[in-house]
Design a protein around this motif. Structure first.
Motif, PDB file in Angstrom:
ATOM      1  N   UNK A  47       1.097  -1.552   0.109  1.00 23.45           N
ATOM      2  CA  UNK A  47       0.116  -0.030   0.034  1.00 23.45           C
ATOM      3  C   UNK A  47       0.461   1.025   0.214  1.00 23.45           C
ATOM      4  N   UNK A  48       1.961   1.207   0.822  1.00 25.85           N
ATOM      5  CA  UNK A  48       2.487   2.300   0.577  1.00 25.85           C
ATOM      6  C   UNK A  48       3.250   2.476  -0.483  1.00 25.85           C
ATOM      7  N   UNK A  49       4.150   1.207  -0.759  1.00 25.14           N
ATOM      8  CA  UNK A  49       4.510   1.698  -2.463  1.00 25.14           C
ATOM      9  C   UNK A  49       3.925   2.016  -3.242  1.00 25.14           C
ATOM     10  N   UNK A  50       2.626   1.444  -3.391  1.00 18.08           N
ATOM     11  CA  UNK A  50       1.221   2.465  -4.434  1.00 18.08           C
ATOM     12  C   UNK A  50       0.695   3.490  -4.003  1.00 18.08           C
ATOM     13  N   UNK A  51       0.911   4.249  -2.949  1.00 14.56           N
ATOM     14  CA  UNK A  51       0.030   4.782  -2.138  1.00 14.56           C
ATOM     15  C   UNK A  51      -0.264   6.029  -3.777  1.00 14.56           C
ATOM     16  N   UNK A  52       0.540   6.999  -4.495  1.00 17.31           N
ATOM     17  CA  UNK A  52      -0.054   7.179  -5.544  1.00 17.31           C
ATOM     18  C   UNK A  52      -0.861   6.637  -6.453  1.00 17.31           C
ATOM     19  N   UNK A  53      -0.725   5.555  -6.864  1.00 15.94           N
ATOM     20  CA  UNK A  53      -1.985   5.259  -7.437  1.00 15.94           C
ATOM     21  C   UNK A  53      -3.583   4.474  -6.738  1.00 15.94           C
ATOM     22  N   UNK A  54      -2.627   4.674  -5.467  1.00 14.57           N
ATOM     23  CA  UNK A  54      -4.083   4.242  -5.340  1.00 14.57           C
ATOM     24  C   UNK A  54      -4.965   5.299  -4.587  1.00 14.57           C
ATOM     25  N   UNK A  55      -4.243   5.952  -4.660  1.00 15.22           N
ATOM     26  CA  UNK A  55      -4.899   7.591  -4.417  1.00 15.22           C
ATOM     27  C   UNK A  55      -5.753   8.177  -5.436  1.00 15.22           C
ATOM     28  N   UNK A  56      -5.205   7.762  -6.563  1.00 17.48           N
ATOM     29  CA  UNK A  56      -5.512   8.354  -7.781  1.00 17.48           C
ATOM     30  C   UNK A  56      -6.892   6.834  -8.635  1.00 17.48           C
ATOM     31  N   UNK A  57      -7.195   6.259  -7.702  1.00 16.40           N
ATOM     32  CA  UNK A  57      -7.639   5.193  -7.710  1.00 16.40           C
ATOM     33  C   UNK A  57      -8.533   5.358  -6.732  1.00 16.40           C
ATOM     34  N   UNK A  58      -8.639   5.406  -5.706  1.00 18.74           N
ATOM     35  CA  UNK A  58      -9.463   6.258  -4.370  1.00 18.74           C
ATOM     36  C   UNK A  58     -10.957   7.243  -5.344  1.00 18.74           C
ATOM     37  N   UNK A  59     -10.391   8.647  -5.817  1.00 23.31           N
ATOM     38  CA  UNK A  59     -10.982   9.787  -5.907  1.00 23.31           C
ATOM     39  C   UNK A  59     -11.457   9.662  -7.357  1.00 23.31           C
ATOM     40  N   UNK A  60     -10.732   8.267  -8.113  1.00 20.57           N
ATOM     41  CA  UNK A  60     -11.842   7.875  -9.393  1.00 20.57           C
ATOM     42  C   UNK A  60     -13.083   7.854  -9.491  1.00 20.57           C
ATOM     43  N   UNK A  61     -12.891   6.353  -8.608  1.00 28.42           N
ATOM     44  CA  UNK A  61     -13.540   5.286  -8.347  1.00 28.42           C
ATOM     45  C   UNK A  61     -15.360   6.093  -7.453  1.00 28.42           C
ATOM     46  N   UNK A  62     -14.694   6.956  -5.667  1.00 32.63           N
ATOM     47  CA  UNK A  62     -15.818   7.587  -5.927  1.00 32.63           C
ATOM     48  C   UNK A  62     -16.275   9.493  -6.497  1.00 32.63           C
ATOM     49  N   UNK A  63     -15.714   9.541  -6.880  1.00 36.01           N
ATOM     50  CA  UNK A  63     -16.679  10.529  -7.991  1.00 36.01           C
ATOM     51  C   UNK A  63     -17.362   9.298  -8.767  1.00 36.01           C
ATOM     52  N   UNK A  64     -17.123   8.433  -9.769  1.00 36.19           N
ATOM     53  CA  UNK A  64     -18.309   8.082 -10.449  1.00 36.19           C
ATOM     54  C   UNK A  64     -18.913   7.803  -9.153  1.00 36.19           C
ATOM     55  N   UNK A  65     -18.689   6.858  -8.552  1.00 33.50           N
ATOM     56  CA  UNK A  65     -19.992   5.655  -7.444  1.00 33.50           C
ATOM     57  C   UNK A  65     -20.960   7.616  -7.020  1.00 33.50           C
TER      58      UNK A  65
END
Length: 280
Positions: A47-65
């Motif tokens: 999770x720490x290694x992919x922090x930026x990746x997960x942040x972008x995914x999290x924001x985009x998924x939340x907006x879509x929902x």
């Protein structure tokens, strides 16, 4: 450009998450995101290694929902039967690729018995139901626990490919409530009620995502065939449960007149599968 592409892919995964029949995890697989997401959710180091990746995914998924919730809320309020039949049509094609992973040699008596038991339990749960429309203080503990459980169910379906979590939430009687709460976030309408619904739901999802990510990694590694058998059970139950919901509210004439939406939903998923490279 890479971040923009990732945001768009995350947005499509998020919109697929709230559409019964369009598995968000399957779309994540198609985009090559699934394994990285699961690895990040199952390990703090990843999770720490992919922090930026997960942040972008999290924001985009939340907006879509949130944006998609308003559309689906409108359809359920104004075109309930047609919308459910469309969703059922979308769910059906997703079952076939799952079934293909189960061979005849995998159908041992203990596995078949356990799958039958799970299916029967789900039918009983659907018949009895545990959704409550009361919002009084004395009933909120019941609703809080139910919403946490719904979050756990939705989290499991989010991680496990091929299962429509929104279809299961419809069957459990909480989908419209959760969709309405999400839709109200944009308008700030009945915000207090939305918070009371979403806090326990997301709490359950948070717990469920971490546990399911670890569990699914183990199951696919050690019990792949049986895992697909259970996924098939949940997928078939989603179809039957949604159809039972339609029968409760629609007359025979309305059902017949709206059946074209079942065909349209089926064709839509087949088209999406072809566009995103998911083979039947």
């Amino acid at each position: 450009m890479g971040n923009v592409k990732l945001f768009i892919e995350g947005f499509l995964v998020g919109f697929g998450k709230i559409m019964p029949g369009v598995s968000g995890s399957v779309l994540a697989i198609c985009f090559g995101l699934y394994e990285r997401i699961v690895a990040s959710l199952s390990s703090l180091k990843e999770l720490k290694k992919n922090a930026k990746f997960m942040a972008i995914m999290g924001v985009s998924i939340f907006i879509a929902i949130v944006l998609g919730s308003n559309i689906i809320k409108y359809l359920l309020v104004n075109h309930y039967t047609k919308t459910l039949l469309f969703f059922i049509g979308m769910v059906i094609p997703g079952v076939f690729p799952i079934i293909k992973n189960v061979k005849n040699s995998d159908l041992t008596p203990p596995r078949v018995f356990l799958c039958t038991f799970v299916f029967a339990f789900l039918l009983i749960l659907n018949t009895v139901g545990f959704s409550s429309n009361e919002v009084g203080a004395e009933s909120y503990l019941h609703e809080f626990i139910s919403l946490v459980l719904c979050g756990l169910v939705d989290a499991a379906s989010t991680i496990i490919p091929g299962i429509s979590g929104t279809a299961l939430l419809m069957i459990l009687g909480y989908y419209e409530r959760i969709i309405t709460a999400l839709a109200n976030l944009l308008t700030f309408a009945d915000l207090a009620r939305s918070i009371l619904v979403l806090v326990p739901f997301f709490l359950g999802m948070g717990i469920g995502v971490v546990l399911t990510a670890k569990l699914i990694t183990y199951l696919f590694r050690s019990h792949r065939a049986f895992t697909y058998m259970l996924i098939t059970v949940f997928a078939l139950f989603s179809i039957l449960g949604l159809f039972m919901n339609v029968l409760h509210v629609a007359s025979g004439v309305e059902l017949l007149a709206s059946s074209i939406f079942l065909v349209i939903g089926f064709a839509s998923t087949v088209l999406l599968n072809k566009l995103f490279g998911v083979e039947e």
